[in-house]
Design an enzyme around this catalytic site. Structure first.
Site, PDB file in Angstrom:
ATOM      1  N   HIS A  16     -17.263  26.113   2.264  1.00  0.00           N
ATOM      2  CA  HIS A  16     -18.664  26.859   2.222  1.00  0.00           C
ATOM      3  C   HIS A  16     -19.314  26.828   3.807  1.00  0.00           C
ATOM      4  CE1 HIS A  16     -19.080  27.542  -1.956  1.00  0.00           C
ATOM      5  NE2 HIS A  16     -18.045  26.752  -2.039  1.00  0.00           N
ATOM      6  N   ASP A  76     -11.391  19.514   6.261  1.00  0.00           N
ATOM      7  CA  ASP A  76     -12.159  18.422   6.269  1.00  0.00           C
ATOM      8  C   ASP A  76     -12.107  18.011   7.870  1.00  0.00           C
ATOM      9  OD1 ASP A  76     -14.189  17.161   4.664  1.00  0.00           O
ATOM     10  OD2 ASP A  76     -13.432  15.449   5.715  1.00  0.00           O
ATOM     11  N   PHE A 162     -19.988  26.338  16.617  1.00  0.00           N
ATOM     12  CA  PHE A 162     -20.666  25.780  15.477  1.00  0.00           C
ATOM     13  C   PHE A 162     -20.839  24.094  15.693  1.00  0.00           C
ATOM     14  CE2 PHE A 162     -17.642  24.114  12.474  1.00  0.00           C
ATOM     15  CZ  PHE A 162     -16.614  24.614  12.898  1.00  0.00           C
ATOM     16  N   TYR A 164     -21.002  20.682  16.145  1.00  0.00           N
ATOM     17  CA  TYR A 164     -21.467  19.697  17.422  1.00  0.00           C
ATOM     18  C   TYR A 164     -20.627  20.291  18.471  1.00  0.00           C
ATOM     19  CZ  TYR A 164     -22.622  16.376  13.979  1.00  0.00           C
ATOM     20  OH  TYR A 164     -23.027  15.366  12.939  1.00  0.00           O
ATOM     21  N   ASP A 165     -20.203  21.645  18.459  1.00  0.00           N
ATOM     22  CA  ASP A 165     -19.581  22.208  19.716  1.00  0.00           C
ATOM     23  C   ASP A 165     -20.456  22.156  21.036  1.00  0.00           C
ATOM     24  OD1 ASP A 165     -17.100  22.695  18.497  1.00  0.00           O
ATOM     25  OD2 ASP A 165     -17.690  24.820  18.163  1.00  0.00           O
ATOM     26  N   ARG A 191      -8.551  21.766  14.982  1.00  0.00           N
ATOM     27  CA  ARG A 191      -8.360  22.396  13.800  1.00  0.00           C
ATOM     28  C   ARG A 191      -7.020  23.251  14.388  1.00  0.00           C
ATOM     29  NH1 ARG A 191     -12.826  23.935  13.340  1.00  0.00           N
ATOM     30  NH2 ARG A 191     -13.302  22.395  11.882  1.00  0.00           N
TER      31      ARG A 191
HETATM   32  P1  IMP Z   1     -17.065  18.832   6.451  1.00  0.00           P
HETATM   33  O1  IMP Z   1     -15.630  18.941   6.802  1.00  0.00           O
HETATM   34  O2  IMP Z   1     -17.207  19.930   5.524  1.00  0.00           O
HETATM   35  O3  IMP Z   1     -17.408  17.663   5.943  1.00  0.00           O
HETATM   36  O4  IMP Z   1     -18.081  18.944   7.619  1.00  0.00           O
HETATM   37  C1  IMP Z   1     -17.588  18.685   8.976  1.00  0.00           C
HETATM   38  C2  IMP Z   1     -18.754  18.877   9.853  1.00  0.00           C
HETATM   39  O5  IMP Z   1     -18.056  18.292  11.253  1.00  0.00           O
HETATM   40  C3  IMP Z   1     -18.879  20.230  10.092  1.00  0.00           C
HETATM   41  O6  IMP Z   1     -19.911  20.695   9.468  1.00  0.00           O
HETATM   42  C4  IMP Z   1     -19.236  20.389  11.643  1.00  0.00           C
HETATM   43  O7  IMP Z   1     -20.542  19.940  11.842  1.00  0.00           O
HETATM   44  C5  IMP Z   1     -18.238  19.278  12.296  1.00  0.00           C
HETATM   45  N1  IMP Z   1     -17.119  19.798  12.789  1.00  0.00           N
HETATM   46  C6  IMP Z   1     -16.073  20.004  12.321  1.00  0.00           C
HETATM   47  N2  IMP Z   1     -15.155  20.932  13.207  1.00  0.00           N
HETATM   48  C7  IMP Z   1     -16.090  21.269  14.111  1.00  0.00           C
HETATM   49  C8  IMP Z   1     -15.673  21.840  15.460  1.00  0.00           C
HETATM   50  O8  IMP Z   1     -14.834  22.537  15.472  1.00  0.00           O
HETATM   51  N3  IMP Z   1     -16.783  22.084  16.006  1.00  0.00           N
HETATM   52  C9  IMP Z   1     -18.025  21.540  15.918  1.00  0.00           C
HETATM   53  N4  IMP Z   1     -18.248  20.814  14.875  1.00  0.00           N
HETATM   54  C10 IMP Z   1     -17.489  20.572  13.924  1.00  0.00           C
END
Ligand code: IMP
Length: 206
Positions: A16, A76, A162, A164-165, A191
């Site tokens: 989401h 995740d 988005f 913490y980028d 990713r």
């Molecule tokens: P979840 O996987 O839905 O628990 O969320 C992981 C969280 O990690 C995201 O909402 C982001 O804040 C952070 N995050 C994951 N991948 C990235 C990224 O590529 N850039 C910045 N923040 C990330």
């Protein structure tokens, strides 16, 4: 052997988080796979009760595949800060609070580092980790993990990414992920690394 997706298949992106849905859509677009988001199908967001990224990716992908009857790919991911013993880690999204405000989450990280006296780059080492799971409605699933290492800067810079980028600078670079064009980030991100492993096993190159 892992089941493969082929051009023309429909795949649910079991997230989401619009930032992730966009990045995964970009990564999949050259393979001719039609992507649908969990939000557009009104799928519920399962509670992330796993002990690590892989466990949470699996539970999200399986829930979406079973609810939609389609294969589902989940992500995740999160930020792990060495000086904070890996926090926020699997709680990366939760540090942003109910409004998912990442300026709050980044400030929390910065405050925690300041409390540790972590001012030099060597004390501000961090990495992003991403676990991607492809799940099928019959319960089969495969998980792939990627990481990118770097350091955290303050104040935040850039608005292209988005989460913490804006505070993350990958090893060997001097711009933050928030200052990089999407294609540049896709070339090196956690990713993209997890996606490469997933693509090699689960995507048909034809
Ligand atoms: P979840 O996987 O839905 O628990 O969320 C992981 C969280 O990690 C995201 O909402 C982001 O804040 C952070 N995050 C994951 N991948 C990235 C990224 O590529 N850039 C910045 N923040 C990330």
């Amino acid at each position: 052997m892992a089941a493969k997706l082929r051009a023309g298949d429909r795949l649910v992106v079991a997230s989401h988080n619009q930032g992730k849905v966009r990045e995964i859509g970009d990564l999949l677009s050259p393979f001719g796979i039609e992507t649908l988001s969990a939000a557009s199908l009104d799928l519920p967001e399962p509670e992330e009760t796993g002990a690590d990224f892989a466990a949470n990716a699996e539970l999200k992908a399986l829930a979406a595949a079973q609810a939609s009857g389609l294969p589902a790919l989940s992500d995740d991911s999160g930020l792990e800060v060495e000086a904070l013993d890996g926090a926020p880690g699997i709680y990366s999204a939760r540090w942003a609070g109910p409004d998912k405000d990442f300026s709050i989450a980044m400030e929390k990280v910065e405050r925690a580092l300041a409390e540790k006296g972590a001012t030099g780059a060597a004390q501000r080492r961090a990495n992003f980790t991403c676990a991607l799971t492809l799940a099928w409605p019959d319960g089969r699933c495969d998980t792939f993990e990627g990481k990118v290492y770097g350091t955290l800067v303050w104040p935040p810079r850039g608005s292209k990414g988005f989460g913490y980028d804006p505070i993350f600078v990958a090893e060997g670079l001097d711009v933050t992920f928030g200052e990089m064009e999407p294609d540049e980030k896709h070339a090196i991100s956690h990713r993209a690394r997890a996606f490469e492993l997933f693509a090699a096993v689960c995507l048909d190159p034809e």
